[in-house]
Enzyme design. Sequence first.
Site, PDB file in Angstrom:
ATOM      1  N   TYR A 196      17.761 -12.229 -27.799  1.00 29.15           N
ATOM      2  CA  TYR A 196      19.215 -11.998 -27.799  1.00 29.15           C
ATOM      3  C   TYR A 196      19.832 -12.205 -26.405  1.00 29.15           C
ATOM      4  CZ  TYR A 196      23.753  -9.742 -28.064  1.00 29.15           C
ATOM      5  OH  TYR A 196      25.094  -9.476 -27.955  1.00 29.15           O
ATOM      6  N   LYS A 200      22.427 -15.197 -25.183  1.00 28.71           N
ATOM      7  CA  LYS A 200      23.778 -14.943 -24.647  1.00 28.71           C
ATOM      8  C   LYS A 200      23.923 -15.571 -23.254  1.00 28.71           C
ATOM      9  CE  LYS A 200      26.624 -12.907 -26.548  1.00 28.71           C
ATOM     10  NZ  LYS A 200      27.568 -13.344 -27.623  1.00 28.71           N
TER      11      LYS A 200
HETATM   12  N1  LIG Z   1      28.384  -4.763 -30.354  1.00 29.05           N
HETATM   13  C1  LIG Z   1      28.239  -4.715 -29.034  1.00 29.05           C
HETATM   14  O1  LIG Z   1      27.986  -3.644 -28.451  1.00 29.05           O
HETATM   15  C2  LIG Z   1      28.401  -5.962 -28.221  1.00 29.05           C
HETATM   16  C3  LIG Z   1      28.680  -7.192 -28.791  1.00 29.05           C
HETATM   17  N2  LIG Z   1      28.826  -8.302 -27.984  1.00 29.05           N
HETATM   18  C4  LIG Z   1      29.146  -9.625 -28.549  1.00 29.05           C
HETATM   19  O2  LIG Z   1      30.341  -9.518 -29.283  1.00 29.05           O
HETATM   20  C5  LIG Z   1      30.336 -10.453 -30.358  1.00 29.05           C
HETATM   21  C6  LIG Z   1      30.691  -9.734 -31.641  1.00 29.05           C
HETATM   22  O3  LIG Z   1      29.723  -8.730 -31.856  1.00 29.05           O
HETATM   23  P1  LIG Z   1      29.875  -7.616 -32.981  1.00 29.05           P
HETATM   24  O4  LIG Z   1      31.236  -7.637 -33.524  1.00 29.05           O
HETATM   25  O5  LIG Z   1      29.327  -6.376 -32.427  1.00 29.05           O
HETATM   26  O6  LIG Z   1      28.825  -8.157 -34.050  1.00 29.05           O
HETATM   27  P2  LIG Z   1      29.003  -8.371 -35.600  1.00 29.05           P
HETATM   28  O7  LIG Z   1      27.651  -8.699 -36.117  1.00 29.05           O
HETATM   29  O8  LIG Z   1      29.710  -7.226 -36.210  1.00 29.05           O
HETATM   30  O9  LIG Z   1      29.945  -9.639 -35.661  1.00 29.05           O
HETATM   31  C7  LIG Z   1      29.474 -10.938 -35.527  1.00 29.05           C
HETATM   32  C8  LIG Z   1      30.151 -11.791 -36.588  1.00 29.05           C
HETATM   33  O10 LIG Z   1      29.654 -13.115 -36.458  1.00 29.05           O
HETATM   34  C9  LIG Z   1      29.427 -13.617 -37.759  1.00 29.05           C
HETATM   35  N3  LIG Z   1      28.406 -14.634 -37.734  1.00 29.05           N
HETATM   36  C10 LIG Z   1      27.074 -14.465 -37.546  1.00 29.05           C
HETATM   37  N4  LIG Z   1      26.455 -15.640 -37.648  1.00 29.05           N
HETATM   38  C11 LIG Z   1      27.405 -16.561 -37.897  1.00 29.05           C
HETATM   39  C12 LIG Z   1      27.375 -17.948 -38.112  1.00 29.05           C
HETATM   40  N5  LIG Z   1      26.226 -18.637 -38.108  1.00 29.05           N
HETATM   41  N6  LIG Z   1      28.532 -18.590 -38.325  1.00 29.05           N
HETATM   42  C13 LIG Z   1      29.697 -17.909 -38.367  1.00 29.05           C
HETATM   43  N7  LIG Z   1      29.782 -16.597 -38.192  1.00 29.05           N
HETATM   44  C14 LIG Z   1      28.647 -15.936 -37.958  1.00 29.05           C
HETATM   45  C15 LIG Z   1      28.961 -12.410 -38.565  1.00 29.05           C
HETATM   46  O11 LIG Z   1      29.131 -12.630 -39.957  1.00 29.05           O
HETATM   47  C16 LIG Z   1      29.822 -11.317 -38.009  1.00 29.05           C
HETATM   48  O12 LIG Z   1      30.990 -11.149 -38.752  1.00 29.05           O
HETATM   49  C17 LIG Z   1      28.945 -11.085 -30.375  1.00 29.05           C
HETATM   50  O13 LIG Z   1      29.033 -12.367 -29.810  1.00 29.05           O
HETATM   51  C18 LIG Z   1      28.114 -10.160 -29.501  1.00 29.05           C
HETATM   52  O14 LIG Z   1      27.082 -10.860 -28.853  1.00 29.05           O
HETATM   53  C19 LIG Z   1      28.737  -8.210 -26.630  1.00 29.05           C
HETATM   54  C20 LIG Z   1      28.466  -7.031 -26.037  1.00 29.05           C
HETATM   55  C21 LIG Z   1      28.288  -5.804 -26.762  1.00 29.05           C
HETATM   56  C1  LIG Z   2      19.520   1.359 -30.209  1.00 28.07           C
HETATM   57  C2  LIG Z   2      19.482   1.721 -28.747  1.00 28.07           C
HETATM   58  C3  LIG Z   2      19.397   3.243 -28.592  1.00 28.07           C
HETATM   59  C4  LIG Z   2      18.272   3.851 -29.372  1.00 28.07           C
HETATM   60  C5  LIG Z   2      17.132   4.238 -28.489  1.00 28.07           C
HETATM   61  C6  LIG Z   2      16.210   5.280 -29.088  1.00 28.07           C
HETATM   62  C7  LIG Z   2      15.580   4.812 -30.369  1.00 28.07           C
HETATM   63  C8  LIG Z   2      15.160   5.551 -28.059  1.00 28.07           C
HETATM   64  O1  LIG Z   2      16.916   6.482 -29.358  1.00 28.07           O
HETATM   65  C9  LIG Z   2      20.702   1.221 -27.975  1.00 28.07           C
HETATM   66  C10 LIG Z   2      20.595   1.584 -26.494  1.00 28.07           C
HETATM   67  C11 LIG Z   2      21.407   0.545 -25.745  1.00 28.07           C
HETATM   68  C12 LIG Z   2      22.027  -0.307 -26.832  1.00 28.07           C
HETATM   69  C13 LIG Z   2      22.465  -1.734 -26.467  1.00 28.07           C
HETATM   70  C14 LIG Z   2      23.455  -1.737 -25.318  1.00 28.07           C
HETATM   71  O2  LIG Z   2      24.565  -0.943 -25.632  1.00 28.07           O
HETATM   72  C15 LIG Z   2      23.919  -3.134 -24.963  1.00 28.07           C
HETATM   73  C16 LIG Z   2      24.128  -4.073 -26.069  1.00 28.07           C
HETATM   74  C17 LIG Z   2      24.866  -5.188 -25.818  1.00 28.07           C
HETATM   75  C18 LIG Z   2      25.037  -6.217 -26.767  1.00 28.07           C
HETATM   76  O3  LIG Z   2      25.489  -7.299 -26.449  1.00 28.07           O
HETATM   77  C19 LIG Z   2      24.604  -5.987 -28.161  1.00 28.07           C
HETATM   78  C20 LIG Z   2      24.252  -4.567 -28.473  1.00 28.07           C
HETATM   79  C21 LIG Z   2      23.408  -3.916 -27.367  1.00 28.07           C
HETATM   80  C22 LIG Z   2      22.124  -4.732 -27.240  1.00 28.07           C
HETATM   81  C23 LIG Z   2      23.101  -2.433 -27.698  1.00 28.07           C
HETATM   82  C24 LIG Z   2      22.154  -2.339 -28.914  1.00 28.07           C
HETATM   83  C25 LIG Z   2      21.655  -0.908 -29.171  1.00 28.07           C
HETATM   84  C26 LIG Z   2      20.991  -0.284 -27.946  1.00 28.07           C
HETATM   85  C27 LIG Z   2      19.725  -1.050 -27.613  1.00 28.07           C
END
Ligand SMILES: NC(=O)C1=CN([C@@H]2O[C@H](COP(=O)(O)OP(=O)(O)OC[C@H]3O[C@@H](n4cnc5c(N)ncnc54)[C@H](O)[C@@H]3O)[C@@H](O)[C@H]2O)C=CC1
Ligand SMILES: C[C@H](CCCC(C)(C)O)[C@H]1CC[C@H]2[C@@H]3[C@H](O)CC4=CC(=O)CC[C@]4(C)[C@H]3CC[C@]12C
Length: 403
Positions: A196, A200
């Site tokens: 992952y 990214k």
């Molecule tokens: N959730 C988090 O804490 C973080 C998320 N991000 C980034 O933010 C973005 C959005 O993440 P979230 O909303 O949390 O994830 P999410 O999984 O809820 O949203 C991702 C969306 O992308 C769509 N998707 C996946 N594969 C696809 C494909 N092949 N074609 C078209 N659509 C596709 C999924 O159906 C989903 O709706 C991602 O790029 C992720 O890497 C970055 C930092 C933290």
């Molecule tokens: C799931 C983890 C916490 C559980 C640990 C346990 C089992 C010992 O209690 C999460 C801890 C940190 C999270 C990640 C972090 O917030 C940064 C992220 C950035 C992204 O781009 C995607 C999500 C994630 C990787 C997030 C995922 C969950 C954790 C690993």
Amino acid sequence: MGQEEEQAEGGRCVTGRLAPSRQVSSGQLGHTGTGCSMADPAQTQELVYLVTGGCGFLGEHVVQMLLRREPRLRELRVFDLHLSPWLEKLDAGPVRVTAIQGDVTQAHEVEAAVAGAHVVIHMAGLVDVFGRASSETIHMVNVEGTRNVIEACVRWGTRFLVYTSSMEVVGPNTKGHPFYRGNEDTPYEAVHAHPYPCSKALAERLVLEANGREVRGGLPLVTCALRPTGIYGEGHQIMRDFYRQGLRLGSRLFRVVPASVEHGRVYVGNVAWMHVLAAQELERREGLMGGQVYFCYDSSPYKSYEDFNMEFLGPCGVRLVGTRPVVPSWLLVLLAALNALLQWLLRPLLLYAPLLNPYTLAMAKTTFTVSTTKAQQHFGYEPLFSWEESRRRTIRWVQATEG
Ligand SMILES: NC(=O)C1=CN([C@@H]2O[C@H](COP(=O)(O)OP(=O)(O)OC[C@H]3O[C@@H](n4cnc5c(N)ncnc54)[C@H](O)[C@@H]3O)[C@@H](O)[C@H]2O)C=CC1
Ligand SMILES: C[C@H](CCCC(C)(C)O)[C@H]1CC[C@H]2[C@@H]3[C@H](O)CC4=CC(=O)CC[C@]4(C)[C@H]3CC[C@]12C
């Protein structure tokens, strides 16, 4: 601090999968009132936005935010592998919302969606640190999907591209080095082993290198990447999982990592707002913003992952047992390794993907916090939601999830 309106209801949305060679087919939403739209009728509505991954956790908030805060919006294209039912309930006011079911790995589908768009916010991706998808699939979606988006922008003359990157592009690294209150210029040994963060980092590089490329019509492409830390808020699946786990364990969770390990967390509404603002300002400030990265931040407090989650789960009746980890560190490492082994052994039969694995444990155990004002300095970003408001909204959502 803004007090955003509640989510709008009403209206209808035409959805449909695009034929490969066709341009976007779209449906005009019913003009059932202005709802939450901030559109000023005096301003010309001329812009076409495309949000890839627009039906995901963050994507839904970005779609809602664009409808409320981009008065120049004429058409909003929401591109996702899986279209969500809430799209049909959007109150888009005078904006045309086009739902496009498509796959970013399919260049022709991306091209059809991008054609005619002025701005692309690319956040579609596989967010998988639990071993659900293969590393090849993660690479295909996150890296090759991003490549397809860039090439489509170049081909169709789309000039502005905002990419949702991640703090994971920087760290935590495999050596467990702390990143304490760092900013975009803080030196850090970024070493990735997991698919992952690797994906990214590669995708972010593609986006930044594409800045300045000539697009159809002869003008340069302007790109930037936003790096959220761990996002929380309404719709956060992992928070929901922890809540359910707590309920199963008799309204208790057990502390497993030291409280001294701090994690950067950011509210989903503020991440969405930062995307909208960055997209709006790219045009005016292309010289300053083009090719830049920005951490996403707000006033959420620095805490350990578990203590932070308790800010929401506590008021929902779950308590965290232990002021120190209740399990010795070596045992946790062993359990994480055992989970990884089980996942591998069971793979031919079933998908075993628990929260605890060596990678998530390393993440949870390593301090990673950001402290920066770059987005404020470059494009005037201020969080729209205060910590109190972010907390209130998230608690209300957690309470509703089991209701
Ligand atoms: N959730 C988090 O804490 C973080 C998320 N991000 C980034 O933010 C973005 C959005 O993440 P979230 O909303 O949390 O994830 P999410 O999984 O809820 O949203 C991702 C969306 O992308 C769509 N998707 C996946 N594969 C696809 C494909 N092949 N074609 C078209 N659509 C596709 C999924 O159906 C989903 O709706 C991602 O790029 C992720 O890497 C970055 C930092 C933290
Ligand atoms: C799931 C983890 C916490 C559980 C640990 C346990 C089992 C010992 O209690 C999460 C801890 C940190 C999270 C990640 C972090 O917030 C940064 C992220 C950035 C992204 O781009 C995607 C999500 C994630 C990787 C997030 C995922 C969950 C954790 C690993």
